[in-house]
Design a protein around this motif. Sequence first.
Motif, PDB file in Angstrom:
ATOM      1  N   ALA A  69      -5.553  13.452  -1.366  1.00 25.33           N
ATOM      2  CA  ALA A  69      -6.488  13.223  -2.632  1.00 25.33           C
ATOM      3  C   ALA A  69      -6.392  12.255  -3.611  1.00 25.33           C
ATOM      4  O   ALA A  69      -6.759  12.325  -4.649  1.00 25.33           O
ATOM      5  CB  ALA A  69      -6.084  14.622  -3.336  1.00 25.33           C
ATOM      6  N   CYS A  70      -5.728  11.231  -3.223  1.00 27.89           N
ATOM      7  CA  CYS A  70      -5.637  10.205  -4.051  1.00 27.89           C
ATOM      8  C   CYS A  70      -5.930   8.778  -3.256  1.00 27.89           C
ATOM      9  O   CYS A  70      -6.055   7.372  -3.706  1.00 27.89           O
ATOM     10  CB  CYS A  70      -4.118   9.780  -4.679  1.00 27.89           C
ATOM     11  SG  CYS A  70      -4.019   8.938  -6.199  1.00 27.89           S
ATOM     12  N   GLY A  71      -6.545   8.871  -2.150  1.00 36.53           N
ATOM     13  CA  GLY A  71      -6.850   7.806  -1.401  1.00 36.53           C
ATOM     14  C   GLY A  71      -5.922   6.796  -0.696  1.00 36.53           C
ATOM     15  O   GLY A  71      -6.114   5.845  -0.305  1.00 36.53           O
ATOM     16  N   HIS A  72      -4.614   7.393  -0.685  1.00 37.33           N
ATOM     17  CA  HIS A  72      -3.746   6.367   0.027  1.00 37.33           C
ATOM     18  C   HIS A  72      -3.920   6.200   1.300  1.00 37.33           C
ATOM     19  O   HIS A  72      -3.313   5.428   2.185  1.00 37.33           O
ATOM     20  CB  HIS A  72      -2.239   7.234  -0.334  1.00 37.33           C
ATOM     21  CG  HIS A  72      -2.086   7.309  -1.774  1.00 37.33           C
ATOM     22  ND1 HIS A  72      -0.560   7.585  -2.264  1.00 37.33           N
ATOM     23  CD2 HIS A  72      -2.632   6.919  -2.841  1.00 37.33           C
ATOM     24  CE1 HIS A  72      -0.613   7.818  -3.558  1.00 37.33           C
ATOM     25  NE2 HIS A  72      -1.921   7.154  -4.073  1.00 37.33           N
ATOM     26  N   ASP A  73      -4.754   7.276   2.130  1.00 36.23           N
ATOM     27  CA  ASP A  73      -5.166   6.980   3.386  1.00 36.23           C
ATOM     28  C   ASP A  73      -5.888   5.718   3.518  1.00 36.23           C
ATOM     29  O   ASP A  73      -5.675   4.887   4.540  1.00 36.23           O
ATOM     30  CB  ASP A  73      -5.888   8.296   3.822  1.00 36.23           C
ATOM     31  CG  ASP A  73      -7.029   8.650   3.049  1.00 36.23           C
ATOM     32  OD1 ASP A  73      -7.169   8.352   1.895  1.00 36.23           O
ATOM     33  OD2 ASP A  73      -7.868   9.533   3.470  1.00 36.23           O
ATOM     34  N   GLY A  76       6.073   7.891  -0.750  1.00 36.84           N
ATOM     35  CA  GLY A  76       6.351   8.741  -1.851  1.00 36.84           C
ATOM     36  C   GLY A  76       5.711   7.956  -3.045  1.00 36.84           C
ATOM     37  O   GLY A  76       6.766   8.041  -3.895  1.00 36.84           O
ATOM     38  N   GLU A  77       4.689   7.652  -3.428  1.00 34.68           N
ATOM     39  CA  GLU A  77       4.318   7.154  -4.706  1.00 34.68           C
ATOM     40  C   GLU A  77       4.176   8.297  -5.699  1.00 34.68           C
ATOM     41  O   GLU A  77       4.379   7.893  -6.954  1.00 34.68           O
ATOM     42  CB  GLU A  77       3.062   6.322  -4.582  1.00 34.68           C
ATOM     43  CG  GLU A  77       2.562   5.591  -5.659  1.00 34.68           C
ATOM     44  CD  GLU A  77       1.934   6.521  -6.675  1.00 34.68           C
ATOM     45  OE1 GLU A  77       2.118   5.961  -7.940  1.00 34.68           O
ATOM     46  OE2 GLU A  77       1.161   7.484  -6.437  1.00 34.68           O
ATOM     47  N   GLU A  78       3.919   9.529  -5.099  1.00 33.32           N
ATOM     48  CA  GLU A  78       3.201  10.573  -6.266  1.00 33.32           C
ATOM     49  C   GLU A  78       4.562  11.266  -6.868  1.00 33.32           C
ATOM     50  O   GLU A  78       4.770  12.287  -6.915  1.00 33.32           O
ATOM     51  CB  GLU A  78       2.310  11.428  -5.413  1.00 33.32           C
ATOM     52  CG  GLU A  78       1.234  11.008  -4.773  1.00 33.32           C
ATOM     53  CD  GLU A  78       0.074  10.578  -5.826  1.00 33.32           C
ATOM     54  OE1 GLU A  78       0.179  11.001  -7.087  1.00 33.32           O
ATOM     55  OE2 GLU A  78      -0.895  10.128  -5.354  1.00 33.32           O
ATOM     56  N   GLY A  79       5.421  10.348  -7.754  1.00 37.32           N
ATOM     57  CA  GLY A  79       6.103  10.813  -8.497  1.00 37.32           C
ATOM     58  C   GLY A  79       7.437  11.292  -7.821  1.00 37.32           C
ATOM     59  O   GLY A  79       8.348  11.938  -8.645  1.00 37.32           O
ATOM     60  N   MET A 107      -3.334  -2.528  -4.739  1.00 40.11           N
ATOM     61  CA  MET A 107      -4.628  -2.000  -5.182  1.00 40.11           C
ATOM     62  C   MET A 107      -4.866  -0.432  -4.963  1.00 40.11           C
ATOM     63  O   MET A 107      -4.264  -0.009  -4.248  1.00 40.11           O
ATOM     64  CB  MET A 107      -5.585  -2.700  -4.006  1.00 40.11           C
ATOM     65  CG  MET A 107      -7.063  -2.711  -4.359  1.00 40.11           C
ATOM     66  SD  MET A 107      -8.040  -3.105  -2.772  1.00 40.11           S
ATOM     67  CE  MET A 107      -6.941  -4.615  -1.995  1.00 40.11           C
ATOM     68  N   HIS A 108      -5.528   0.041  -6.192  1.00 45.51           N
ATOM     69  CA  HIS A 108      -6.113   1.269  -6.049  1.00 45.51           C
ATOM     70  C   HIS A 108      -7.649   1.542  -6.092  1.00 45.51           C
ATOM     71  O   HIS A 108      -8.180   0.904  -6.755  1.00 45.51           O
ATOM     72  CB  HIS A 108      -5.320   2.095  -7.202  1.00 45.51           C
ATOM     73  CG  HIS A 108      -5.019   3.508  -6.907  1.00 45.51           C
ATOM     74  ND1 HIS A 108      -6.147   4.405  -6.769  1.00 45.51           N
ATOM     75  CD2 HIS A 108      -3.894   4.329  -6.653  1.00 45.51           C
ATOM     76  CE1 HIS A 108      -5.434   5.656  -6.328  1.00 45.51           C
ATOM     77  NE2 HIS A 108      -4.130   5.477  -6.476  1.00 45.51           N
ATOM     78  N   ASN A 109      -7.894   2.745  -5.253  1.00 49.25           N
ATOM     79  CA  ASN A 109      -9.343   2.904  -5.512  1.00 49.25           C
ATOM     80  C   ASN A 109      -9.506   3.565  -6.759  1.00 49.25           C
ATOM     81  O   ASN A 109      -8.769   4.310  -7.179  1.00 49.25           O
ATOM     82  CB  ASN A 109      -9.715   3.779  -4.255  1.00 49.25           C
ATOM     83  CG  ASN A 109      -9.194   5.038  -4.564  1.00 49.25           C
ATOM     84  OD1 ASN A 109      -9.734   6.148  -4.946  1.00 49.25           O
ATOM     85  ND2 ASN A 109      -7.934   5.301  -3.816  1.00 49.25           N
ATOM     86  N   ALA A 162       0.782  -1.219  -0.004  1.00 49.74           N
ATOM     87  CA  ALA A 162      -0.114  -0.047  -0.048  1.00 49.74           C
ATOM     88  C   ALA A 162       0.871   1.170  -0.055  1.00 49.74           C
ATOM     89  O   ALA A 162       2.119   1.059   0.440  1.00 49.74           O
ATOM     90  CB  ALA A 162      -0.830   0.128   1.285  1.00 49.74           C
ATOM     91  N   ASP A 163       0.364   2.183  -0.596  1.00 52.30           N
ATOM     92  CA  ASP A 163       1.081   3.571  -0.423  1.00 52.30           C
ATOM     93  C   ASP A 163       0.562   4.516   0.541  1.00 52.30           C
ATOM     94  O   ASP A 163      -0.640   4.538   0.778  1.00 52.30           O
ATOM     95  CB  ASP A 163       1.008   4.356  -1.721  1.00 52.30           C
ATOM     96  CG  ASP A 163      -0.264   4.276  -2.413  1.00 52.30           C
ATOM     97  OD1 ASP A 163      -1.261   3.838  -1.989  1.00 52.30           O
ATOM     98  OD2 ASP A 163      -0.467   4.487  -3.805  1.00 52.30           O
ATOM     99  N   MET A 164       1.526   5.544   1.012  1.00 55.69           N
ATOM    100  CA  MET A 164       1.281   6.218   2.349  1.00 55.69           C
ATOM    101  C   MET A 164       1.127   7.689   2.027  1.00 55.69           C
ATOM    102  O   MET A 164       0.469   8.304   3.018  1.00 55.69           O
ATOM    103  CB  MET A 164       2.215   6.029   3.233  1.00 55.69           C
ATOM    104  CG  MET A 164       2.184   4.478   3.750  1.00 55.69           C
ATOM    105  SD  MET A 164       3.125   4.393   5.248  1.00 55.69           S
ATOM    106  CE  MET A 164       4.874   4.631   4.732  1.00 55.69           C
TER     107      MET A 164
HETATM  108 NI    NI Z   1      -2.674   7.111  -5.827  1.00 52.60          NI
END
Ligand code: NI
Length: 387
Positions: free
Chosen positions: A101-105, A135-138, A162-164, A76-78
């Motif tokens: 704003a990307c649902g990583h929570d 740090g998934e966002e680039g 998984m991604h929402n 999962a990403d944080m």
């Molecule tokens: Ni995302």
Amino acid sequence: MTHPILDHIRPYLPELTAIRQDIHAHPELGLEEHRTADLVARQLEAWGIEVHRGVGKTGVVGVLRNGSGPAIGLRADMDALPIEEQTNLPYSSRNAGVMHACGHDGHTTMLLGAARYLAETRNFSGTVNFIFQPGEEGVGGALAMLADELFERFPCEAIFGMHNAPGMPLGKFGISPGNGMAAGAFFDITITGRGAHGARPEESIDPVLVASALASALQSIVSRNISPSDTAVLSITRLLVGDAYNVIPETGLLGGTVRTMKRETMALIEANMRRLATSIAAGFGAEAVVDFRLIFAPLVNDAAQTKVIADAAAGLVGEADTNRNQPPIMASEDFAFMMEKVPGAYINLGNGAESSPVHNHHYNFNDAAIPYGVSLYAAVVESKLAK
Ligand code: NI
């Protein structure tokens, strides 16, 4: 949805929802997820899971062993995004200018829920590595974990993520077989000419003209150099030249993004961009320097692992609500770098038809999706590592 996994997790769904909203209220940018990583590590420890902190700066890995058998990874990403939240939720971001704003929570919470379930039930034989990626966002979080020898220290035979998906109804899953998401690169082209008075063009080498010619010429790459059966996007999103009405500037900058489904296509575009930039600038007597950075690898779902996660999804919500042929998209995901090392699968989870899109200041992860995500991770483990 009725399922034995769901029956087990139902009593702690309120606690998971509270965790999700707490993470939402305290978003942190990529590679700065200190509070989130600490929360994750403490929860895992409380459930008796071995915890490794600081894997890839702020990354956390939990290890749960049960008997003998292979090892797999769930990831999962944080991280959050530099966006000012405008949801007016009671648990809105308390960090100005930063927002989940990307649902990583939600992704982090669902993996925590699966860890708790698996630690309590242990209905599997083997090892589960819970990979909480920063740090998934680039900003290179997956590469940071790989540089910290993620898979040498925590070997995995297969990995799952998984991604929402906003717009996809709640309780539905979807996955693209094979190429699912694009490779993504960012580029900056710095043009250096010669500045002059706006009324004395003969003394200048005008970077405005070079940038304009180059912006048009770069659009020939996708249309003329890439096979029509291949897929690529080249978007110039920044053109920064000049400040005044009566000054021909000295320099200019052209920037943007490239998306492709294959690394070879990305390499071809980079080579053609360098050639066009250098030669067009030289044709005007100027110079161009190209900075081309691969930020995301192409995401390729392994056929065998795709079947595992799609079968697990169908076992939970039924075949009709499991789309095994979702069309690929040109967005990117840095879990792809891990999936280049270990065969894996990355699935979408419905965030509801009414959900705002991700990366939007009105977006919110749908807490009603938590039981689906937790159950899917758990079901994957119980199938991959069946006793
Ligand atoms: Ni995302």
